[in-house]
Design a protein around this motif. Structure first.
Motif, PDB file in Angstrom:
ATOM      1  N   ARG A 112      73.746  29.560  28.419  1.00  0.00           N
ATOM      2  CA  ARG A 112      73.251  28.762  27.292  1.00  0.00           C
ATOM      3  C   ARG A 112      71.837  29.167  26.874  1.00  0.00           C
ATOM      4  O   ARG A 112      71.233  28.506  26.038  1.00  0.00           O
ATOM      5  CB  ARG A 112      73.252  27.269  27.675  1.00  0.00           C
ATOM      6  N   ARG A 113      71.276  30.225  27.484  1.00  0.00           N
ATOM      7  CA  ARG A 113      69.887  30.594  27.175  1.00  0.00           C
ATOM      8  C   ARG A 113      69.815  32.026  26.643  1.00  0.00           C
ATOM      9  O   ARG A 113      70.629  32.858  26.989  1.00  0.00           O
ATOM     10  CB  ARG A 113      69.030  30.513  28.450  1.00  0.00           C
ATOM     11  N   ASP A 114      68.784  32.288  25.845  1.00  0.00           N
ATOM     12  CA  ASP A 114      68.588  33.650  25.341  1.00  0.00           C
ATOM     13  C   ASP A 114      67.642  34.439  26.236  1.00  0.00           C
ATOM     14  O   ASP A 114      67.550  35.657  26.124  1.00  0.00           O
ATOM     15  CB  ASP A 114      67.958  33.599  23.936  1.00  0.00           C
ATOM     16  N   ASP A 115      66.894  33.742  27.108  1.00  0.00           N
ATOM     17  CA  ASP A 115      65.808  34.417  27.827  1.00  0.00           C
ATOM     18  C   ASP A 115      66.141  34.726  29.282  1.00  0.00           C
ATOM     19  O   ASP A 115      65.256  35.114  30.046  1.00  0.00           O
ATOM     20  CB  ASP A 115      64.534  33.546  27.775  1.00  0.00           C
ATOM     21  N   ILE A 116      67.420  34.527  29.695  1.00  0.00           N
ATOM     22  CA  ILE A 116      67.762  34.844  31.094  1.00  0.00           C
ATOM     23  C   ILE A 116      69.027  35.697  31.135  1.00  0.00           C
ATOM     24  O   ILE A 116      70.026  35.373  30.489  1.00  0.00           O
ATOM     25  CB  ILE A 116      67.937  33.567  31.941  1.00  0.00           C
ATOM     26  N   GLU A 117      68.952  36.793  31.887  1.00  0.00           N
ATOM     27  CA  GLU A 117      70.085  37.719  32.023  1.00  0.00           C
ATOM     28  C   GLU A 117      70.731  37.524  33.391  1.00  0.00           C
ATOM     29  O   GLU A 117      70.047  37.205  34.361  1.00  0.00           O
ATOM     30  CB  GLU A 117      69.592  39.170  31.920  1.00  0.00           C
ATOM     31  N   GLY A 118      72.029  37.776  33.461  1.00  0.00           N
ATOM     32  CA  GLY A 118      72.740  37.659  34.733  1.00  0.00           C
ATOM     33  C   GLY A 118      72.748  38.981  35.486  1.00  0.00           C
ATOM     34  O   GLY A 118      72.561  40.047  34.908  1.00  0.00           O
ATOM     35  N   LEU A 119      72.965  38.898  36.798  1.00  0.00           N
ATOM     36  CA  LEU A 119      73.031  40.095  37.646  1.00  0.00           C
ATOM     37  C   LEU A 119      73.984  39.810  38.809  1.00  0.00           C
ATOM     38  O   LEU A 119      74.120  38.656  39.234  1.00  0.00           O
ATOM     39  CB  LEU A 119      71.622  40.400  38.192  1.00  0.00           C
ATOM     40  N   ASP A 120      74.631  40.861  39.300  1.00  0.00           N
ATOM     41  CA  ASP A 120      75.481  40.715  40.487  1.00  0.00           C
ATOM     42  C   ASP A 120      75.233  41.935  41.370  1.00  0.00           C
ATOM     43  O   ASP A 120      75.948  42.924  41.297  1.00  0.00           O
ATOM     44  CB  ASP A 120      76.955  40.619  40.052  1.00  0.00           C
ATOM     45  N   ALA A 121      74.182  41.867  42.166  1.00  0.00           N
ATOM     46  CA  ALA A 121      73.766  43.018  42.981  1.00  0.00           C
ATOM     47  C   ALA A 121      74.577  43.083  44.277  1.00  0.00           C
ATOM     48  O   ALA A 121      75.135  42.073  44.725  1.00  0.00           O
ATOM     49  CB  ALA A 121      72.279  42.902  43.309  1.00  0.00           C
ATOM     50  N   ALA A 122      74.613  44.265  44.889  1.00  0.00           N
ATOM     51  CA  ALA A 122      75.365  44.463  46.136  1.00  0.00           C
ATOM     52  C   ALA A 122      74.714  43.698  47.296  1.00  0.00           C
ATOM     53  O   ALA A 122      73.496  43.515  47.322  1.00  0.00           O
ATOM     54  CB  ALA A 122      75.419  45.948  46.468  1.00  0.00           C
ATOM     55  N   ILE A 123      75.535  43.290  48.238  1.00  0.00           N
ATOM     56  CA  ILE A 123      75.024  42.603  49.443  1.00  0.00           C
ATOM     57  C   ILE A 123      74.252  43.590  50.318  1.00  0.00           C
ATOM     58  O   ILE A 123      73.202  43.263  50.862  1.00  0.00           O
ATOM     59  CB  ILE A 123      76.195  41.967  50.226  1.00  0.00           C
ATOM     60  N   LEU A 124      74.777  44.808  50.450  1.00  0.00           N
ATOM     61  CA  LEU A 124      74.078  45.824  51.253  1.00  0.00           C
ATOM     62  C   LEU A 124      73.064  46.534  50.364  1.00  0.00           C
ATOM     63  O   LEU A 124      73.408  46.974  49.255  1.00  0.00           O
ATOM     64  CB  LEU A 124      75.082  46.853  51.799  1.00  0.00           C
ATOM     65  N   MET A 125      71.838  46.639  50.836  1.00  0.00           N
ATOM     66  CA  MET A 125      70.792  47.301  50.057  1.00  0.00           C
ATOM     67  C   MET A 125      70.125  48.356  50.943  1.00  0.00           C
ATOM     68  O   MET A 125      70.259  48.334  52.162  1.00  0.00           O
ATOM     69  CB  MET A 125      69.740  46.282  49.603  1.00  0.00           C
ATOM     70  N   HIS A 126      69.331  49.218  50.304  1.00  0.00           N
ATOM     71  CA  HIS A 126      68.582  50.215  51.071  1.00  0.00           C
ATOM     72  C   HIS A 126      67.724  49.487  52.117  1.00  0.00           C
ATOM     73  O   HIS A 126      67.016  48.538  51.780  1.00  0.00           O
ATOM     74  CB  HIS A 126      67.679  51.008  50.118  1.00  0.00           C
TER      75      HIS A 126
END
Ligand code: ATP
Length: 441
Positions: free
Chosen positions: A61-75
């Motif tokens: 419902r907002r213009d100023d927030i983007e979604g993300l779905d990052a991996a559980i395992l990271m560097h």
């Protein structure tokens, strides 16, 4: 005495969750796995509805927030930079007699902090630091060069994608990145049902701002997050703010407030709203050499953005929603239990019943059920007395029961029974879908 009664309430809620298919113990047929829980048919729906409500409020419902779905395992270097490898620890105390383990923090709250709460002996060890991250190995060789971690928070996935999201979305500060996902912490003392577990889901949003506007945005996000719990229908008298004082404020944070709920086991944190300053982006810039600075047309300068973080637990919200909705109401019959869930998050929005299995009632009821099913999660039940069917739906938290009776054939009307007031009102069959749409929102 009062304490036992409150614990009994938790026990009864846990047993309702199993009976009605909200939450089961993980691997139960193997004896269960400590502190791990599975969401059953109704629990999975409730959890999905909570996440959808958060996602809508925080990004859709907002213009100023983007979604993300990052991996559980990271560097693994991410966790070095963030400080988790060196500092994400809890002081742990062992009992030499009974081998029980405790968080030093919990013992400090006891009347006799030197005494083991499990066996009563004064044989506790000195506190030692215990890292809460789950470590595993990537690829076939299990040596330290292959070590990776299950993320203990979703936030780092957002920080390391700050430049990617900014460039791809062309957002300008102030803007945010929101993410829902699993996190893992090897908690020393998990417990209180799904309140503290080793695998859980977080709903986090990081809002990037100019440092001079941090107080304004901090207040703004406190208000927004409080209002979200109001939208879920949580009783506001059971919620409060807890400000982190100098002793419990993280070293990188300028201000931190928790939203707390009064559970049967006490006031406990539900969500944190933190002013994390430019700590995270500066650390990642230092470690990677990537320029995280931001050039702002409004401020005509280059600066390192500050971050206001809102960090909520999905499972804790779900527990709050259940505890808050749980009512024992003897006026409905002996030991009747009702889950007064808000229609917005209730797993089943309405149940459809034929009053009896004859005189054409099941045919009308089935048609209504199939029509409603295209828009809502509904449930059809023709078994047992209508009173029993109401009671089952009350316990499952279904806000409306629609009954097709003898009058339906004559005038195309049905009764809709409200779960909380138990009042029945007559409505035109053709208007039932609009009625539900208005209530479910
Ligand atoms: P606590 O003091 O209860 O351990 P925390 O301050 O470590 O929580 P944060 O790191 O701020 O928690 O995490 C943000 C949110 O994630 C918490 O408010 C909570 O809702 C959720 N959360 C954190 N740890 C757990 C856990 N072990 N089980 C379930 N939810 C959790």
């Amino acid at each position: 005495m009062a304490k036992n009664k409150k614990n009994d309430k938790m026990d009864r809620l846990v047993s309702l969750c199993k009976r009605r298919g909200y939450i089961f113990q993980s691997s139960e047929i193997y004896g269960g796995l400590n502190s791990c829980w599975d969401y059953g048919p109704l629990g999975a729906e409730l959890k999905r509805n909570i996440k959808t409500s958060w996602w809508e409020a925080m990004t859709a419902r907002r213009d100023d927030i983007e979604g993300l779905d990052a991996a559980i395992l990271m560097h693994p270097a991410v966790w070095k930079t963030s400080g988790h490898i060196d500092e994400f620890t809890d002081p742990l105390v062992d009992c030499k007699t009974c081998q029980a383990r405790f968080r030093a923090e919990d013992l400090a709250e006891n009347k006799n902090p030197e005494q083991c709460p499990a066996c009563g002996n004064k044989t506790l060890t000195e506190a030692r630091q215990f890292n809460l991250m789950f470590k595993t190995f990537m690829g076939p060789v299990a040596d330290d060069s292959a070590a990776v971690y299950l993320r203990p928070e979703t936030a780092q996935g957002i920080y390391v994608n700050f430049l990617n999201v900014k460039n791809a979305s062309r957002q300008k500060i102030p803007f945010g990145i929101a993410q829902i996902g699993k996190a893992f912490r090897n908690e020393i003392t998990p417990g209180n049902f799904i309140f503290r577990t080793r695998e859980f889901e977080q709903m986090e949003m990081q809002y990037f701002i100019h440092p001079s506007e941090d107080e304004k945005w901090f207040e703004y996000w406190k208000e927004q997050r409080w209002n979200w719990y109001m939208e879920l229908g949580i009783n506001k008298d059971k919620l409060r703010w807890h400000e982190h004082g100098p002793d419990d404020l993280a070293h990188y944070a300028k201000a931190a407030y928790d939203i707390e709920y009064e559970f049967p086991f006490g006031w406990k944190e539900l969500e944190g709203v933190h002013n994390r300053t430019d700590f995270d982006l500066s650390r990642h810039q230092e470690a990677t050499g990537k320029d995280m600075g931001y050039i702002d047309e409004r401020f005509k300068e280059k600066f390192m953005p500050y971050i206001i973080e809102t960090s909520a637990g999905c499972d804790r919200t779900l527990l709050t929603v259940l505890v808050d909705a749980y009512v024992e109401d003897d006026s409905r019959g002996d030991k009747s239990t009702v889950l007064k869930l808000s229609p917005k998050v209730a797993p089943i929005k309405a149940a459809v019943f034929p009053l009896v299995k004859k005189d054409g009632m099941p045919e009308i009821a089935e048609k209504l059920y199939h029509d409603l099913k295209k828009r809502f999660k509904v449930f059809y039940d023709a078994g047992g007395s209508v009173g029993r069917r109401y009671a089952r739906m009350d316990e499952a938290g279904t806000p409306f029961c629609i009954t097709i009776d003898g009058q339906t054939k004559d005038d195309d009307t049905v009764t809709i029974r409200d779960r909380d007031s138990m009042e029945q009102t007559r409505h035109k069959l053709a208007e039932v879908a609009d009625f539900l749409a208005e209530k479910v929102g």
